[in-house]
Write a protein that holds these residues in place. Structure first.
Motif, PDB file in Angstrom:
ATOM      1  N   LEU B 177     109.806   8.378 115.897  1.00 27.33           N
ATOM      2  CA  LEU B 177     110.146   8.533 117.305  1.00 27.33           C
ATOM      3  C   LEU B 177     109.431   9.750 117.879  1.00 27.33           C
ATOM      4  CD1 LEU B 177     112.019   7.353 119.572  1.00 27.33           C
ATOM      5  CD2 LEU B 177     113.543   9.250 119.052  1.00 27.33           C
ATOM      6  N   VAL B 178     108.762   9.531 119.022  1.00 23.32           N
ATOM      7  CA  VAL B 178     108.091  10.628 119.729  1.00 23.32           C
ATOM      8  C   VAL B 178     108.900  10.904 120.989  1.00 23.32           C
ATOM      9  CG1 VAL B 178     105.963  11.394 120.851  1.00 23.32           C
ATOM     10  CG2 VAL B 178     105.855   9.879 118.853  1.00 23.32           C
ATOM     11  N   ALA B 179     109.479  12.086 121.073  1.00 18.81           N
ATOM     12  CA  ALA B 179     110.370  12.378 122.201  1.00 18.81           C
ATOM     13  C   ALA B 179     110.555  13.879 122.340  1.00 18.81           C
ATOM     14  CB  ALA B 179     111.731  11.722 121.974  1.00 18.81           C
ATOM     15  N   THR B 180     111.307  14.278 123.356  1.00 22.89           N
ATOM     16  CA  THR B 180     111.725  15.675 123.420  1.00 22.89           C
ATOM     17  C   THR B 180     112.954  15.799 122.514  1.00 22.89           C
ATOM     18  OG1 THR B 180     113.194  15.262 125.295  1.00 22.89           O
ATOM     19  CG2 THR B 180     110.961  15.988 125.822  1.00 22.89           C
ATOM     20  N   PRO B 181     113.177  16.978 121.925  1.00 23.08           N
ATOM     21  CA  PRO B 181     114.350  17.120 121.051  1.00 23.08           C
ATOM     22  C   PRO B 181     115.662  16.858 121.793  1.00 23.08           C
ATOM     23  CG  PRO B 181     113.139  19.210 121.232  1.00 23.08           C
ATOM     24  CD  PRO B 181     112.317  18.169 121.905  1.00 23.08           C
ATOM     25  N   SER B 182     115.722  17.233 123.066  1.00 22.23           N
ATOM     26  CA  SER B 182     116.991  16.984 123.757  1.00 22.23           C
ATOM     27  C   SER B 182     117.190  15.486 123.994  1.00 22.23           C
ATOM     28  CB  SER B 182     117.101  17.773 125.052  1.00 22.23           C
ATOM     29  OG  SER B 182     115.985  17.580 125.858  1.00 22.23           O
ATOM     30  N   TYR B 183     116.090  14.758 124.127  1.00 21.96           N
ATOM     31  CA  TYR B 183     116.259  13.323 124.339  1.00 21.96           C
ATOM     32  C   TYR B 183     116.799  12.633 123.093  1.00 21.96           C
ATOM     33  CZ  TYR B 183     115.790   8.572 125.873  1.00 21.96           C
ATOM     34  OH  TYR B 183     116.092   7.282 126.203  1.00 21.96           O
ATOM     35  N   ILE B 184     116.320  13.041 121.920  1.00 22.44           N
ATOM     36  CA  ILE B 184     116.833  12.397 120.708  1.00 22.44           C
ATOM     37  C   ILE B 184     118.320  12.711 120.550  1.00 22.44           C
ATOM     38  CG2 ILE B 184     116.067  14.277 119.169  1.00 22.44           C
ATOM     39  CD1 ILE B 184     116.079  10.735 117.996  1.00 22.44           C
ATOM     40  N   LEU B 185     118.717  13.930 120.902  1.00 19.64           N
ATOM     41  CA  LEU B 185     120.134  14.264 120.812  1.00 19.64           C
ATOM     42  C   LEU B 185     120.942  13.443 121.810  1.00 19.64           C
ATOM     43  CD1 LEU B 185     120.026  18.088 120.125  1.00 19.64           C
ATOM     44  CD2 LEU B 185     120.985  16.319 118.657  1.00 19.64           C
ATOM     45  N   HIS B 186     120.365  13.248 122.956  1.00 22.03           N
ATOM     46  CA  HIS B 186     121.024  12.392 123.936  1.00 22.03           C
ATOM     47  C   HIS B 186     121.153  10.961 123.390  1.00 22.03           C
ATOM     48  CE1 HIS B 186     122.164  10.663 127.748  1.00 22.03           C
ATOM     49  NE2 HIS B 186     121.173   9.809 127.647  1.00 22.03           N
ATOM     50  N   LEU B 187     120.095  10.491 122.750  1.00 27.30           N
ATOM     51  CA  LEU B 187     120.139   9.141 122.166  1.00 27.30           C
ATOM     52  C   LEU B 187     121.259   9.012 121.128  1.00 27.30           C
ATOM     53  CD1 LEU B 187     116.593   7.676 121.362  1.00 27.30           C
ATOM     54  CD2 LEU B 187     118.294   6.803 122.955  1.00 27.30           C
ATOM     55  N   THR B 188     121.473  10.074 120.356  1.00 33.30           N
ATOM     56  CA  THR B 188     122.538   9.989 119.352  1.00 33.30           C
ATOM     57  C   THR B 188     123.905   9.850 120.026  1.00 33.30           C
ATOM     58  OG1 THR B 188     122.784  12.399 119.168  1.00 33.30           O
ATOM     59  CG2 THR B 188     121.263  11.344 117.621  1.00 33.30           C
ATOM     60  N   ASP B 326     107.284  34.914 131.320  1.00 28.61           N
ATOM     61  CA  ASP B 326     107.619  34.819 132.741  1.00 28.61           C
ATOM     62  C   ASP B 326     108.954  34.104 132.842  1.00 28.61           C
ATOM     63  OD1 ASP B 326     107.146  32.180 132.237  1.00 28.61           O
ATOM     64  OD2 ASP B 326     105.331  32.037 133.441  1.00 28.61           O
ATOM     65  N   ASP B 327     109.325  33.671 134.037  1.00 27.80           N
ATOM     66  CA  ASP B 327     110.654  33.088 134.194  1.00 27.80           C
ATOM     67  C   ASP B 327     110.640  31.564 134.212  1.00 27.80           C
ATOM     68  OD1 ASP B 327     109.311  32.914 136.534  1.00 27.80           O
ATOM     69  OD2 ASP B 327     110.748  34.025 137.743  1.00 27.80           O
ATOM     70  N   MET B 328     109.603  30.978 133.649  1.00 32.24           N
ATOM     71  CA  MET B 328     109.557  29.515 133.633  1.00 32.24           C
ATOM     72  C   MET B 328     110.679  28.949 132.765  1.00 32.24           C
ATOM     73  SD  MET B 328     106.535  26.889 132.512  1.00 32.24           S
ATOM     74  CE  MET B 328     107.120  26.560 130.847  1.00 32.24           C
ATOM     75  N   MET B 329     111.270  27.856 133.238  1.00 28.46           N
ATOM     76  CA  MET B 329     112.276  27.164 132.441  1.00 28.46           C
ATOM     77  C   MET B 329     111.732  25.771 132.147  1.00 28.46           C
ATOM     78  SD  MET B 329     115.561  27.762 134.863  1.00 28.46           S
ATOM     79  CE  MET B 329     114.713  27.213 136.333  1.00 28.46           C
ATOM     80  N   VAL B 330     112.180  25.219 131.043  1.00 32.84           N
ATOM     81  CA  VAL B 330     111.838  23.825 130.776  1.00 32.84           C
ATOM     82  C   VAL B 330     113.120  23.019 130.930  1.00 32.84           C
ATOM     83  CG1 VAL B 330     110.871  22.193 129.134  1.00 32.84           C
ATOM     84  CG2 VAL B 330     110.013  24.534 129.200  1.00 32.84           C
ATOM     85  N   GLU B 362     124.642  18.891 129.067  1.00 34.34           N
ATOM     86  CA  GLU B 362     125.753  17.972 129.046  1.00 34.34           C
ATOM     87  C   GLU B 362     125.250  16.801 128.233  1.00 34.34           C
ATOM     88  OE1 GLU B 362     127.653  15.923 132.712  1.00 34.34           O
ATOM     89  OE2 GLU B 362     127.825  18.094 132.952  1.00 34.34           O
ATOM     90  N   GLN B 363     125.910  16.523 127.154  1.00 33.63           N
ATOM     91  CA  GLN B 363     125.435  15.467 126.258  1.00 33.63           C
ATOM     92  C   GLN B 363     123.968  15.664 125.915  1.00 33.63           C
ATOM     93  OE1 GLN B 363     126.350  11.448 127.520  1.00 33.63           O
ATOM     94  NE2 GLN B 363     128.140  11.636 126.214  1.00 33.63           N
ATOM     95  N   PHE B 364     123.585  16.928 125.711  1.00 35.11           N
ATOM     96  CA  PHE B 364     122.235  17.290 125.286  1.00 35.11           C
ATOM     97  C   PHE B 364     121.174  17.050 126.334  1.00 35.11           C
ATOM     98  CE2 PHE B 364     124.837  16.281 121.670  1.00 35.11           C
ATOM     99  CZ  PHE B 364     124.881  17.536 121.101  1.00 35.11           C
ATOM    100  N   MET B 365     121.565  16.703 127.545  1.00 38.51           N
ATOM    101  CA  MET B 365     120.586  16.600 128.617  1.00 38.51           C
ATOM    102  C   MET B 365     120.744  17.872 129.458  1.00 38.51           C
ATOM    103  SD  MET B 365     118.967  13.800 128.216  1.00 38.51           S
ATOM    104  CE  MET B 365     118.287  13.050 129.698  1.00 38.51           C
ATOM    105  N   ASP B 366     119.627  18.471 129.795  1.00 30.79           N
ATOM    106  CA  ASP B 366     119.686  19.676 130.616  1.00 30.79           C
ATOM    107  C   ASP B 366     120.180  19.342 132.010  1.00 30.79           C
ATOM    108  OD1 ASP B 366     118.522  20.971 128.485  1.00 30.79           O
ATOM    109  OD2 ASP B 366     116.487  20.664 129.247  1.00 30.79           O
TER     110      ASP B 366
END
Lengths: 143, 434
Positions: B177-188, B326-330, B362-366
């Protein structure tokens, strides 16, 4: 023949409403009627007070966002059909009501209904043609 | 598996290749990109005076704002007739960053991404589901090409629609699976809701990128899915994914340094720091034709380690990114600068100049909440007006940043004022244990 109403923005945080009432108490301002429209995110408090200008001033200074507007106060007799008559009058003139709320007056058994409409002048003209009693400031907040 | 012999060069061989490529790059940009030529002239540097890798230190940095100021094609070193692909990421104030790839750039990029997948143990026997967004975002297309080259079966499902993702994972027997780590947690979480158990899946490798990855998230992914979790790193300005990647040793991300030259600098002074220091990562492309980047300041804080790795690779490793200078957020894989939000808020009447952003999960989604002060009472008269105000803010932020936010109206003077730099961002994502 309009009555002044003040609206206060309330963020969704405990103690906000108490802050309003405390401020009014400190300045000896009497609340005659109030109405809160709220969602889960914020609320708008609408009030009829005995000293609207002063209330707006002190609340703004305390850090609230406040506005004032003209509303119509009607004396509605306590029997079936009287509110309907008032609303029918407005409706037949295509005047839509933004909101209304009621409270019991001081001097009689009539209920006082506060109505906010888009076009208050026209509404007043219509209502004056009926037997409905429109109240002035003195009758509503007693000054 | 080690995909390329470039991952096993001796230090002296690597440095020789890097120097050759660096000199060719400097020569090319000097003659083909007026921006770089002016910068080099100002610094009194002639291409032929670059004789050692250390000479790079004398060359001025390139910033994200330089890309924005020369939007869209100003930093391209090749005519559009040689560009075969564009990609783009959000910029700091409206204008996005645009990059262009020549055919050779695509070839190199694909190879770099194949290395990423191979280092995670992906083989031709795998079925790889790509849950990164496709489109202008580099993530989807980059990893797609690399994994396809490696020979695995690629399922280009793109992002979103979690139930559908899970259906394909079960029916196809997805192994990668190719994804962002938060997306896989959301999938779980979705798996739990849908009654899908980890035994129902054949997933064995995760290739995670697009955002940082805390040790807590990693542990949780392992607990819930028992897969090999690898992180990779990239940024649009350099090539997208394929800048660096973890091997199965999980001891840092190997940088594709035959294509990209890394330095670590002090973000305040700009001075290059001694080997092994933590500081800001600065990258120079060594083979890029379309849009070469010279000493690009990534703003990511990390450390380099040139010790050969137990996996057999000799290319330098960088630590997992520890933060930003800097103050960038992802936010959900999208780069967000407070200044972008600010420029949106400035256009909206009735609210004050002060604002605050609160990031939570919330449920691993930002989730991003934007708090603003309501200063104008005019809108209080009609409830719909106030609703309209929050909707307008939400919509304008979505248009600029492509992310949904929650807008909260506050009373005036409630956001904390400070004399110096005000605290615009409160990141609560790592406050509690996942």
């Amino acid at each position: 023949m309009f009555v002044k109403q003040i609206s206060v923005f309330l963020e969704n945080k405990s103690g906000r409403l108490a802050e309003v009432t405390r401020t009014l108490k400190e300045h000896q301002i009497d609340i005659r009627a109030l109405y809160i429209a709220d969602t889960t995110e914020y609320g708008i408090l609408r009030m009829i007070v005995d000293q609207p200008e002063k209330a707006q001033d002190v609340l703004t200074k305390t850090g609230f966002t406040v506005s004032s507007t003209r509303v119509i106060a009607l004396a509605i007799a306590d029997r079936p059909g009287t509110l309907d008559e008032a609303l029918e009058t407005l409706s037949s003139g295509s005047i839509s009501v933004d909101y209304l709320y009621a409270f019991v007056g001081r001097s009689s058994d009539d209920a006082i209904v506060i109505i906010r409409v888009e076009n208050p002048e026209l509404a007043l003209e219509r209502l004056n043609q009926t037997g409905i009693r429109v109240l002035d400031c003195r009758e509503v907040y007693g000054t | 598996m080690i995909w390329s012999s470039a991952e096993q060069l001796s230090r002296s061989e690597m440095e020789r290749i890097q120097l050759d490529r660096l000199r060719a790059t400097i020569e090319r940009i000097y003659h083909q990109v007026p921006f770089y030529r002016a910068r080099l002239d100002e610094a009194g540097i002639k291409p032929e005076s670059v004789r050692h890798l250390q000479d790079l230190e004398r060359i001025p940095f390139t910033l994200k704002t330089d890309l924005r100021d020369h939007y869209p094609f100003g930093l391209f070193a090749e005519p559009l007739s040689r560009i075969v692909r564009f990609h783009s990421s959000s910029g700091t104030t409206g204008k996005p960053v645009v990059v262009g790839y020549t055919r050779q750039d695509m070839e190199n990029w694909t190879d770099c991404c194949a290395r990423v997948a191979a280092a995670a143990g992906v083989t031709e026997n795998d079925i790889a589901q790509i849950s990164f967004g496709y489109g202008l975002f580099t993530g989807g297309f980059g990893m797609h090409a690399g994994i396809e080259r490696l020979g695995a079966s690629v399922l280009p499902i793109s992002s979103g629609q979690s139930e559908r993702q899970l259906m394909f994972m079960q029916d196809f027997g997805t192994t990668v699976l190719v994804a962002t780590p938060s997306y896989i947690l959301h999938l779980t979480e979705v798996m739990q809701a849908e009654g899908v158990k980890s035994e129902d899946l054949r997933l064995r490798v995760g290739l995670f990128g697009g955002e940082g990855h805390t040790p807590e998230m990693r542990q949780l992914i392992m607990e819930r899915l028992s897969i090999i979790d690898t992180q990779n790193y990239g940024l649009t300005e350099i090539c997208g994914p394929g800048v660096s990647y973890e091997c199965l040793e999980h001891s840092g991300m190997h940088i594709n340094e035959d294509h990209i030259y890394p330095e670590i600098i002090d973000p305040d002074t700009g001075a290059v720091l001694p080997e092994g220091s933590e500081g800001e990562l600065v990258l120079t492309t060594l083979t890029k034709e379309g849009i070469p980047m010279i000493r690009y300041r990534t703003r990511d804080i990390t450390r380099l380690n040139r010790e050969p790795c137990r996996c057999g690779r000799t290319n330098v490793r960088m630590d997992l990114v520890r933060g930003r200078s800097d103050d960038m957020m992802v936010i959900r894989g999208v780069n967000v600068f407070p200044s972008q939000i600010e420029s949106v808020l400035m256009t909206i009447p009735g609210i004050g100049p002060h604002y605050q952003m609160i990031v939570t999960t919330e449920q691993f989604m930002d989730k991003l909440e934007v708090q603003v002060e309501l200063t104008d009472g005019e809108r209080l008269e009609r409830y719909a007006e106030l609703e309209h105000l929050t909707q307008e803010i939400r919509q304008k932020i979505r248009t600029t940043l492509q992310i949904g936010v929650k807008v909260t109206l506050l009373n005036p003077q409630t956001i904390q004022r400070t004399a110096g730099k005000s605290k615009r961002v409160i990141d609560r994502r790592h406050d509690k244990n996942f």
